[in-house]
Design an enzyme around this catalytic site. Structure first.
Site, PDB file in Angstrom:
ATOM      1  N   ASP A 121      -1.961  -0.385   5.970  1.00 30.39           N
ATOM      2  CA  ASP A 121      -2.283   0.157   7.289  1.00 30.39           C
ATOM      3  C   ASP A 121      -3.743  -0.050   7.653  1.00 30.39           C
ATOM      4  OD1 ASP A 121      -3.023   1.982   5.275  1.00 30.39           O
ATOM      5  OD2 ASP A 121      -2.995   3.659   6.687  1.00 30.39           O
ATOM      6  N   ASP A 171       0.867  -1.167   0.000  1.00 32.16           N
ATOM      7  CA  ASP A 171       0.000   0.000   0.000  1.00 32.16           C
ATOM      8  C   ASP A 171       0.911   1.226   0.000  1.00 32.16           C
ATOM      9  OD1 ASP A 171      -2.194   1.749   0.445  1.00 32.16           O
ATOM     10  OD2 ASP A 171      -1.881   1.617   2.609  1.00 32.16           O
TER      11      ASP A 171
END
Length: 209
Positions: A172, A8
């Site tokens: 996250d 990510d």
């Protein structure tokens, strides 16, 4: 055997801060900006931009409908980019080091406004470009799908011919990690205050014992 690392962007590689963006739009006169910006995803026109359903020009017009006075394209884009703090140089160095041992891929819920400005600029700190750090890049606005939707993870696996079980995904967002895990990807949740390089080393150490 882990062959691939799938990253990510925001909150893992790039530091972000939602409140900076909220404050910037409020200063422009968009008092309801909190209705559109989430910690792990956007809503309304912001979400449509991130999913590639509307153009930047259409998004800016939607933003203007929520601001009681005239604002320029540059002012809107600057406020939006304030969401992004930047990429610490040590993370770029970590990516280059890991690239010696693994194939690296990027999977980001992002939009063309940020991608073609602040994000692109942030990857040039070492004199390189974002494409120099990754073997493949998938963005939500180009894929027309957003994490945690399973189809965007399947697209990554299909486009780059990678096997989920040979891939560690870093994100996250717990919801994104859960979705990847359900499709067979290994994953590491990168919580605030942690570093992907350290977490990877810890996982490798645990798995080897």
């Amino acid at each position: 055997m882990i062959r691939n690392l799938l990253f990510d962007l925001g909150g893992v590689i790039m530091d972000i801060e939602r409140e900076r963006c909220v404050n910037a739009f409020r200063q422009l006169g968009m008092d309801n900006i909190g209705d559109f910006l989430g910690d792990y995803g956007q809503k309304g026109a912001f979400g449509q931009l991130e999913e590639g359903l509307i153009s930047p020009a259409e998004w800016r017009e939607e933003v203007r409908r929520n601001i009681p006075h005239e604002v320029t394209d540059a002012q809107i884009d600057e406020a939006f980019n304030s969401f992004l703090i930047g990429i610490p140089i040590h993370r770029l160095e970590a990516l280059r080091e890991l690239h010696k041992h693994y194939r690296l891929y990027l999977l980001s819920n992002t939009n063309s406004v940020m991608w073609n400005s602040k994000i692109a600029e942030s990857f040039t700190a070492e004199g390189l470009t974002v494409n120099d750090y990754f073997d493949g890049i998938t963005t939500s606005f180009e894929a027309k799908a957003m994490k945690p939707a399973p189809e965007i993870f399947r697209k990554v696996a299909d486009d780059y011919a990678i096997l989920p079980e040979e891939t560690i995904f870093f994100d996250d967002s717990p919801a994104n990690c859960k979705s990847a895990g359900e499709l067979g990807f290994q994953y590491i949740h990168v919580a605030p205050g942690t570093e992907f390089k350290t977490l990877l080393a810890e996982k490798i150490s645990r798995d080897s014992n």
